[in-house]
Design an enzyme around this catalytic site. Structure first.
Site, short mmCIF file in Angstrom:
data_model
loop_
_atom_site.label_atom_id
_atom_site.label_comp_id
_atom_site.label_asym_id
_atom_site.label_seq_id
_atom_site.Cartn_x
_atom_site.Cartn_y
_atom_site.Cartn_z
N LEU A 86 0.82 -1.21 0.00
CA LEU A 86 0.00 0.00 0.00
C LEU A 86 0.86 1.26 0.00
O LEU A 86 1.94 1.30 0.60
CB LEU A 86 -0.91 0.01 1.23
CG LEU A 86 -2.01 -1.06 1.29
CD1 LEU A 86 -2.76 -0.96 2.61
CD2 LEU A 86 -2.98 -0.91 0.12
N HIS A 103 -6.55 -2.75 -10.74
CA HIS A 103 -6.93 -4.00 -10.10
C HIS A 103 -7.70 -4.86 -11.11
O HIS A 103 -8.71 -4.40 -11.66
CB HIS A 103 -7.82 -3.73 -8.88
CG HIS A 103 -8.04 -4.94 -8.02
ND1 HIS A 103 -7.03 -5.53 -7.31
CD2 HIS A 103 -9.16 -5.66 -7.77
CE1 HIS A 103 -7.52 -6.57 -6.63
NE2 HIS A 103 -8.80 -6.68 -6.90
#
Length: 295
Positions: A86, A103
């Protein structure tokens, strides 16, 4: 539009090459020299050297020195395509236009880890390719561009990876002019959706009590470029890369895991929880005889 690009897998490489083809002004690349956990790792150094793009090799992208380097490139926007950790707020808030992430799923559903693998393991009939503006959540930001993709019955990890990559490259070509014109969509994700967990080694082990279809899905999900499904034999691990369903009638009195047939090509027919399945590509060094058990 000045872009800093972040990535470290094969899809990252293809996306960076697409940006170069579109003559996008990529002013810096953040990548890794190696990865111990990305099976599809790709080294972006050669592309950067060929295209004369400044780059920085990092381990912890959120380290202040790396944040400072990104900031020094004076980016208008960041692209983060193929990065497994992240980004913290220091990076997310660095560029005026934010950070676009990627994604391979139909957000807000199927957020989280290993989206290509889980889609195949679960036998899904469709997935998707989503570019979105990253926030401090995991795959939760506003959507920039999303396309649906059908999963064919014979797709495996390799073919689905390729199909998603090709679709994503088309999407990049579609949204780059929108970003350059500063006229682009930001569609909030509707609903909570679900999040897939990190896959562990045990998730890749074949349990012969599973149905033949479940075993087939597991094998095709973990085949190359990933680590392969496996079973244990004489305390050793055997990787299975490809298998095929048995169409004939199988004696229901036989226990799962028993080898009930073999072909001249060396394929093995193994009893499963509901039928039987052929192992057609596997890494077993010892010869297994018909009648033995794989447990």
């Amino acid at each position: 539009m000045r872009v800093v690009f972040i990535g470290t897998v094969e899809f990252s490489k293809q996306a960076l090459l697409k940006l170069a083809e579109l003559q996008v002004n990529v002013v810096g690349v953040v990548t890794k020299a190696k990865s111990d956990f990305n099976a599809d790792f790709a080294n972006l150094e050669e592309v950067c050297q060929e295209k004369d793009i400044p780059y920085k090799l990092v381990n912890n992208i959120n380290h202040p020195n790396n944040v400072a380097w990104i900031k020094a490139q004076n980016p208008d926007i960041l692209f983060c395509f193929g990065w497994s950790s992240l980004l913290k707020s220091d990076i997310l808030s660095l560029a005026p236009m934010g950070v676009v992430g990627y994604h391979p799923a139909l957000l807000p559903n199927n957020k989280g880890r290993h989206p290509i693998i889980w889609a195949l393991v679960l036998g899904l009939e469709k997935t998707g390719s989503t570019f979105f503006f990253m926030d401090e959540g995991a795959d939760t930001g506003d959507i920039l561009n999303q396309k649906e993709l059908k999963i064919a019955p014979d797709d495996d990890a390799g073919t689905l990876y390729t199909k998603l990559t090709l679709l994503a490259l088309e999407q990049i070509e579609e949204f780059i002019p929108q970003l350059q014109a500063e006229n682009y969509p930001k569609v909030p994700q509707v609903g909570e959706g679900n999040a897939w967990r990190k896959r562990g080694r045990k998730d890749g082990e074949i349990d012969w009590r599973m149905s033949s279809e479940s075993i087939r899905n597991l094998v095709r999900a973990l085949t190359r470029p990933y680590v392969g499904a496996h079973f244990m034999y004489k305390e050793g691990e055997c990787k299975v890369w490809r298998c095929a369903m048995e169409d004939g009638i199988v004696d229901k009195n036989i226990e799962p895991g028993k080898v009930i047939g073999a072909s001249e090509a060396g394929n093995l027919l193994v009893k499963t929880g509901d039928a039987a399945i052929w192992l057609t590509d596997f890494d077993l060094k010892e010869e297994i005889e018909v009648g033995e058990y794989l447990i």
